[in-house]
Design an enzyme around this catalytic site. Structure first.
Site, PDB file in Angstrom:
ATOM      1  N   ASN A   1       0.868  -1.183   0.000  1.00 26.35           N
ATOM      2  CA  ASN A   1       0.000   0.000   0.000  1.00 26.35           C
ATOM      3  C   ASN A   1       0.901   1.228   0.000  1.00 26.35           C
ATOM      4  OD1 ASN A   1      -1.778   2.076   0.496  1.00 26.35           O
ATOM      5  ND2 ASN A   1      -2.267   1.438   2.600  1.00 26.35           N
ATOM      6  N   TRP A   2       1.013   1.857  -1.168  1.00 22.53           N
ATOM      7  CA  TRP A   2       1.958   2.987  -1.296  1.00 22.53           C
ATOM      8  C   TRP A   2       1.416   4.273  -0.680  1.00 22.53           C
ATOM      9  CZ3 TRP A   2       4.325   2.772  -6.946  1.00 22.53           C
ATOM     10  CH2 TRP A   2       4.985   1.543  -7.115  1.00 22.53           C
ATOM     11  N   LYS A   3       0.150   4.279  -0.327  1.00 22.16           N
ATOM     12  CA  LYS A   3      -0.501   5.488   0.223  1.00 22.16           C
ATOM     13  C   LYS A   3      -0.248   6.677  -0.723  1.00 22.16           C
ATOM     14  CE  LYS A   3      -0.214   3.433   4.722  1.00 22.16           C
ATOM     15  NZ  LYS A   3      -0.236   3.584   6.168  1.00 22.16           N
TER      16      LYS A   3
ATOM     17  N   HIS B   1      -9.713   1.317   4.472  1.00 19.16           N
ATOM     18  CA  HIS B   1      -8.445   1.464   5.200  1.00 19.16           C
ATOM     19  C   HIS B   1      -8.661   2.407   6.388  1.00 19.16           C
ATOM     20  CE1 HIS B   1      -4.394   2.758   6.186  1.00 19.16           C
ATOM     21  NE2 HIS B   1      -3.992   1.626   5.647  1.00 19.16           N
TER      22      HIS B   1
ATOM     23  N   GLU C   1      -7.097   4.839   7.491  1.00 17.38           N
ATOM     24  CA  GLU C   1      -6.927   6.272   7.209  1.00 17.38           C
ATOM     25  C   GLU C   1      -8.166   6.823   6.499  1.00 17.38           C
ATOM     26  OE1 GLU C   1      -3.118   5.828   5.315  1.00 17.38           O
ATOM     27  OE2 GLU C   1      -2.315   5.166   7.248  1.00 17.38           O
TER      28      GLU C   1
ATOM     29  N   GLU D   1      -5.691  -4.759  10.470  1.00 16.35           N
ATOM     30  CA  GLU D   1      -4.669  -3.751  10.712  1.00 16.35           C
ATOM     31  C   GLU D   1      -4.992  -3.015  12.013  1.00 16.35           C
ATOM     32  OE1 GLU D   1      -2.555  -2.499   6.845  1.00 16.35           O
ATOM     33  OE2 GLU D   1      -4.395  -1.360   6.963  1.00 16.35           O
TER      34      GLU D   1
ATOM     35  N   GLY E   1       2.083   2.407  10.727  1.00 19.91           N
ATOM     36  CA  GLY E   1       3.045   3.495  10.585  1.00 19.91           C
ATOM     37  C   GLY E   1       3.731   3.889  11.879  1.00 19.91           C
TER      38      GLY E   1
ATOM     39  N   SER F   1       2.992  -2.029  10.339  1.00 20.77           N
ATOM     40  CA  SER F   1       4.432  -2.110  10.620  1.00 20.77           C
ATOM     41  C   SER F   1       5.035  -3.474  10.304  1.00 20.77           C
ATOM     42  CB  SER F   1       4.716  -1.693  12.063  1.00 20.77           C
ATOM     43  OG  SER F   1       4.366  -0.333  12.278  1.00 20.77           O
TER      44      SER F   1
ATOM     45  N   GLY G   1       2.727  -1.129   4.301  1.00 15.09           N
ATOM     46  CA  GLY G   1       2.785   0.285   3.959  1.00 15.09           C
ATOM     47  C   GLY G   1       4.218   0.730   3.712  1.00 15.09           C
ATOM     48  N   GLY G   2       4.837   1.330   4.727  1.00 16.42           N
ATOM     49  CA  GLY G   2       6.164   1.941   4.578  1.00 16.42           C
ATOM     50  C   GLY G   2       7.192   1.034   3.920  1.00 16.42           C
TER      51      GLY G   2
HETATM   52  P1  PGA Z   1       2.615   0.412   7.650  1.00 17.57           P
HETATM   53  O1  PGA Z   1       1.190   0.650   6.936  1.00 17.57           O
HETATM   54  O2  PGA Z   1       3.164  -0.891   7.120  1.00 17.57           O
HETATM   55  O3  PGA Z   1       3.449   1.584   7.234  1.00 17.57           O
HETATM   56  O4  PGA Z   1       2.372   0.359   9.111  1.00 17.57           O
HETATM   57  C1  PGA Z   1       0.283  -0.414   6.746  1.00 17.57           C
HETATM   58  C2  PGA Z   1      -0.996   0.076   6.128  1.00 17.57           C
HETATM   59  O5  PGA Z   1      -1.463   1.165   6.486  1.00 17.57           O
HETATM   60  O6  PGA Z   1      -1.582  -0.608   5.281  1.00 17.57           O
END
Ligand code: PGA
Length: 248
Positions: free
Chosen positions: A9-11, A95, A97, A167, A173, A208, A229-230
């Site tokens: 997930n590149w956001k 998600h 967010e 999640e 994050g 994470s 994500g990251g």
């Molecule tokens: P993260 O993000 O790996 O940076 O914690 C995961 C996500 O939001 O899908």
């Protein structure tokens, strides 16, 4: 166990140059991982570019959100048929967010899930509890309600062939990852809630996920892979996580 799946997930990250660099590195470094599917979810403007680079490869493409409606006067929205048209197979739905920053409540998430299914996309339904909810002992109640909204609107069979990503919001994050037993406990709860039949959905852990913790998480009985994500923005890290899914 379901087939393994790792999704990046590149956001709201990347540029045209970075899309080319990152996907080229992933395509060059991705070994043949039998039994593991891998996909990336870039921001909307880069989907078509990514689709071109991924043509003929084993890397799948997904989007990070979709509209409930298929077309019409919905300024700023992007619909399921458009995502299919540019080559997407997957789409993230709900998600955290989107839920916390953009007001996507359970009923709206369920409508988006239904739209994804109607248009032939594989929805990746994201669920998870806030830290305060975990501390209050309401994790299962919160996630149960998130799942029930989809089951009530779309029916019991609607999760067949879908993907659910657990999640924990406190782990996204933050570098604070759920322990493998914590992840497994919630995954088992989800599996029981949606049924264990042949059509059981693929269950991903997200929050994470890094190269040094992926193997321990993926080794859990009800964890079929990860939503990353990251670490999905760094080719070597994402490749290591994909390989960890393969070695389970
Ligand atoms: P993260 O993000 O790996 O940076 O914690 C995961 C996500 O939001 O899908």
């Amino acid at each position: 166990m379901s087939r393994s799946l790792v999704v990046g997930n590149w956001k709201m990250h990347a540029s045209r140059a970075q899309v080319t660099d990152l996907l080229s590195a992933l395509l060059a470094g991705m070994p043949r991982l039998d039994g593991v599917d891998v996909a990336v979810c870039p921001p909307y403007p880069y989907l078509q570019q990514a689709a071109g680079l991924l043509t003929g490869s084993r890397l799948g493409l997904g989007a990070q959100n979709l509209a409930v409606e298929a077309s019409g006067a919905h300024t700023g929205e992007v619909s399921g048929p458009m995502l299919v048209d540019v080559g997407c197979r997957y789409v993230l739905v709900g998600h955290s967010e989107r839920r916390s920053l953009y007001g996507e409540h359970n009923a709206l998430v369920a409508q988006k899930f239904r739209a994804a299914r109607q248009h032939g996309l594989v929805p990746i339904l994201c669920v998870g509890e806030q830290l305060a909810e975990r501390e209050a002992g309401t994790t299962e109640r919160v996630i149960g309600a998130q799942l029930d909204a989809v089951l009530d609107l779309c029916g019991g069979d609607s999760l067949a062939g879908a993907v659910i990503a657990y999640e924990p919001v406190w782990a996204i994050g933050t570098g604070q990852v759920a322990t493998p037993p914590q992840a497994q406990a919630v995954h088992r709860f989800i599996r029981e809630r949606v049924g264990r039949g042949a059509a059981t959905p693929t269950l991903l852990y997200g929050g994470s996920v890094k190269p040094d913790n992926a193997a321990g998480l993926f080794a859990q009985a009800d964890v079929d892979g990860g939503l990353v994500g990251g670490a999905s923005l760094v080719a070597d890290q994402f490749l290591s996580i994909c390989k960890a899914a393969f070695s389970q």
